[in-house]
Scaffold this active site. Structure first.
Site, PDB file in Angstrom:
ATOM      1  N   LYS A   1       0.842  -1.347   0.053  1.00 64.39           N
ATOM      2  CA  LYS A   1       0.069   0.044  -0.123  1.00 64.39           C
ATOM      3  C   LYS A   1       0.896   1.102   0.153  1.00 64.39           C
ATOM      4  CE  LYS A   1      -2.933  -2.673   2.940  1.00 64.39           C
ATOM      5  NZ  LYS A   1      -2.966  -2.718   4.669  1.00 64.39           N
TER       6      LYS A   1
ATOM      7  N   GLU B   1       7.270   2.194  -6.129  1.00 63.12           N
ATOM      8  CA  GLU B   1       7.599   1.747  -4.744  1.00 63.12           C
ATOM      9  C   GLU B   1       7.735   2.736  -3.945  1.00 63.12           C
ATOM     10  OE1 GLU B   1       7.165  -0.423  -2.595  1.00 63.12           O
ATOM     11  OE2 GLU B   1       8.804  -1.717  -2.743  1.00 63.12           O
ATOM     12  N   ASP B   2       7.516   2.671  -2.781  1.00 63.02           N
ATOM     13  CA  ASP B   2       7.536   3.661  -1.714  1.00 63.02           C
ATOM     14  C   ASP B   2       9.167   4.019  -1.166  1.00 63.02           C
ATOM     15  OD1 ASP B   2       7.712   1.340  -0.208  1.00 63.02           O
ATOM     16  OD2 ASP B   2       6.211   2.211   1.140  1.00 63.02           O
TER      17      ASP B   2
ATOM     18  N   ASP C   1      15.050  -0.421   0.261  1.00 54.40           N
ATOM     19  CA  ASP C   1      15.836  -0.575   1.466  1.00 54.40           C
ATOM     20  C   ASP C   1      16.906  -1.799   0.949  1.00 54.40           C
ATOM     21  OD1 ASP C   1      16.313  -0.118   4.269  1.00 54.40           O
ATOM     22  OD2 ASP C   1      15.307  -1.864   4.783  1.00 54.40           O
TER      23      ASP C   1
ATOM     24  N   LYS D   1      17.529   3.875   0.308  1.00 56.67           N
ATOM     25  CA  LYS D   1      18.437   3.928   1.532  1.00 56.67           C
ATOM     26  C   LYS D   1      19.579   2.833   0.863  1.00 56.67           C
ATOM     27  CE  LYS D   1      15.393   3.621   5.509  1.00 56.67           C
ATOM     28  NZ  LYS D   1      14.800   2.375   6.392  1.00 56.67           N
TER      29      LYS D   1
ATOM     30  N   PHE E   1      14.185   4.758  10.463  1.00 54.95           N
ATOM     31  CA  PHE E   1      13.024   4.266   9.982  1.00 54.95           C
ATOM     32  C   PHE E   1      11.983   5.596   9.862  1.00 54.95           C
ATOM     33  CE2 PHE E   1       8.814   2.061   9.963  1.00 54.95           C
ATOM     34  CZ  PHE E   1       9.216   1.108   9.279  1.00 54.95           C
ATOM     35  N   VAL E   2      11.478   5.638   8.713  1.00 54.81           N
ATOM     36  CA  VAL E   2      10.722   6.689   8.028  1.00 54.81           C
ATOM     37  C   VAL E   2       9.137   6.236   7.781  1.00 54.81           C
ATOM     38  CG1 VAL E   2      12.873   7.619   7.118  1.00 54.81           C
ATOM     39  CG2 VAL E   2      11.349   6.364   5.650  1.00 54.81           C
TER      40      VAL E   2
ATOM     41  N   ASP F   1       4.310   3.108   6.393  1.00 51.32           N
ATOM     42  CA  ASP F   1       3.927   2.891   7.431  1.00 51.32           C
ATOM     43  C   ASP F   1       4.665   2.501   8.460  1.00 51.32           C
ATOM     44  OD1 ASP F   1       4.077   0.361   5.795  1.00 51.32           O
ATOM     45  OD2 ASP F   1       3.061  -0.516   7.786  1.00 51.32           O
TER      46      ASP F   1
ATOM     47  N   ARG G   1       0.664   6.219   7.441  1.00 52.07           N
ATOM     48  CA  ARG G   1       0.626   6.603   5.945  1.00 52.07           C
ATOM     49  C   ARG G   1      -0.065   7.960   5.692  1.00 52.07           C
ATOM     50  NH1 ARG G   1       1.724   1.363   3.799  1.00 52.07           N
ATOM     51  NH2 ARG G   1       0.929  -0.276   4.946  1.00 52.07           N
TER      52      ARG G   1
END
Ligand code: IMP
Ligand code: MG
Length: 183
Positions: free
Chosen positions: A45, A101-102, A105, A133, A154-155, A161, A167
Site C-alpha cells: 500500500k 515503490e515507496d 531498502d 536507502k 525508519f521513516v 507505514d 501512512r
C-alpha cells in the site's frame, strides 16, 4: 488522543519537496515514455500517495494497476520473504511497465517482483522509487528513477507505514526510536 507529529523526530522530506520530486520525475517519465505503451503499477500500500501525485505530472496516456506484496507487519526490517497478495490484473505483454515503490531498502522486495514479472513478456520493466536507502542494499538493484535518498532511519508518512499506521502523514518523517523499540 495523540497527534501523529508527536511521534516524529524529524521531517526528512517536506510537502514542498515532495511536490518538487513529483514534478521532476513526472517530467522525466513523460519524456522517456513518449510513444510507448505505459502501464504504471503501484506496489500497495506504500506507493498509494506517491503514485496518485506522480502520475498527475505524467502528461501521456497511461494505464494504472496494482500489485500487493507481503509487508513487514510490526517489524522494521525486511525478512527477505516476499509473498504476492494481489497480482496485477492486466497481462503485461506489449506494455512498458513502470513499477512504483515507496522505499528501496535491502532491495529484496523489488528484486523478487521484477524477476517474477520478467516471464510475462512486457516490452520493458523499470523501477521508480520515492525513497532510497542505498547503504542498506543487500541485493544488486539500481532503480531507474529515485525521488531522493534518505538516511538509515525508519521513516513514515506519505504512504509509508509503521505497523500500518502513519501512512496519512502528509510528509516523510523519521519515526521516534522509542515508538518501535518498545513495541
Ligand atoms: P526491502 O525489501 O528491504 O527493499 O524493503 C522494501 C519494503 O520495506 C518497502 O516496500 C517498505 O514497505 C518497507 N520499508 C523499508 N524501509 C522502510 C522504512 O524506513 N519505513 C517504512 N517502510 C519501510
Ligand atoms: Mg510497507
Amino acid at each position: 488522543m495523540a497527534n501523529l507529529i508527536n511521534d516524529i523526530s524529524k521531517i526528512l522530506v517536506s510537502e514542498d519537496e515532495l511536490r518538487e520530486i513529483n514534478q521532476r520525475l513526472g517530467a522525466q517519465i513523460t519524456n522517456d515514455y513518449a510513444g510507448k505503451n505505459l502501464l504504471v503499477v503501484g506496489i500497495l500500500k506504500g506507493s498509494l500517495y506517491f503514485m496518485a501525485d506522480l502520475t498527475r505530472y505524467i502528461d501521456l496516456p497511461l494505464k494504472l494497476d496494482f500489485l500487493a506484496v507481503s509487508s513487514y507487519g510490526g517489524e522494521t526490517r525486511s525478512s527477505g520473504v516476499v509473498k504476492i497478495i494481489k497480482d496485477i490484473d492486466i497481462p503485461l505483454e506489449g506494455y512498458d511497465v513502470l513499477l512504483i515503490e515507496d522505499i528501496l531498502d535491502s532491495g529484496r522486495t523489488l528484486s523478487y517482483v521484477t524477476e517474477m514479472l520478467r516471464t510475462r513478456h512486457a516490452n520493458s520493466i523499470s523501477v521508480c522509487t520515492l525513497l532510497d536507502k542505498p547503504e542498506r542494499r543487500v541485493v544488486d538493484l539500481t532503480p531507474d528513477y529515485v525521488g531522493c535518498d534518505v538516511p538509515d532511519e525508519f521513516v513514515v508518512g506519505y504512504g509509508l507505514d509503521y505497523d500500518q499506521k502513519y501512512r496519512n502523514l502528509p510528509y516523510i518523517g523519521a519515526l521516534k526510536r522509542e515508538i518501535y523499540e518498545n513495541a
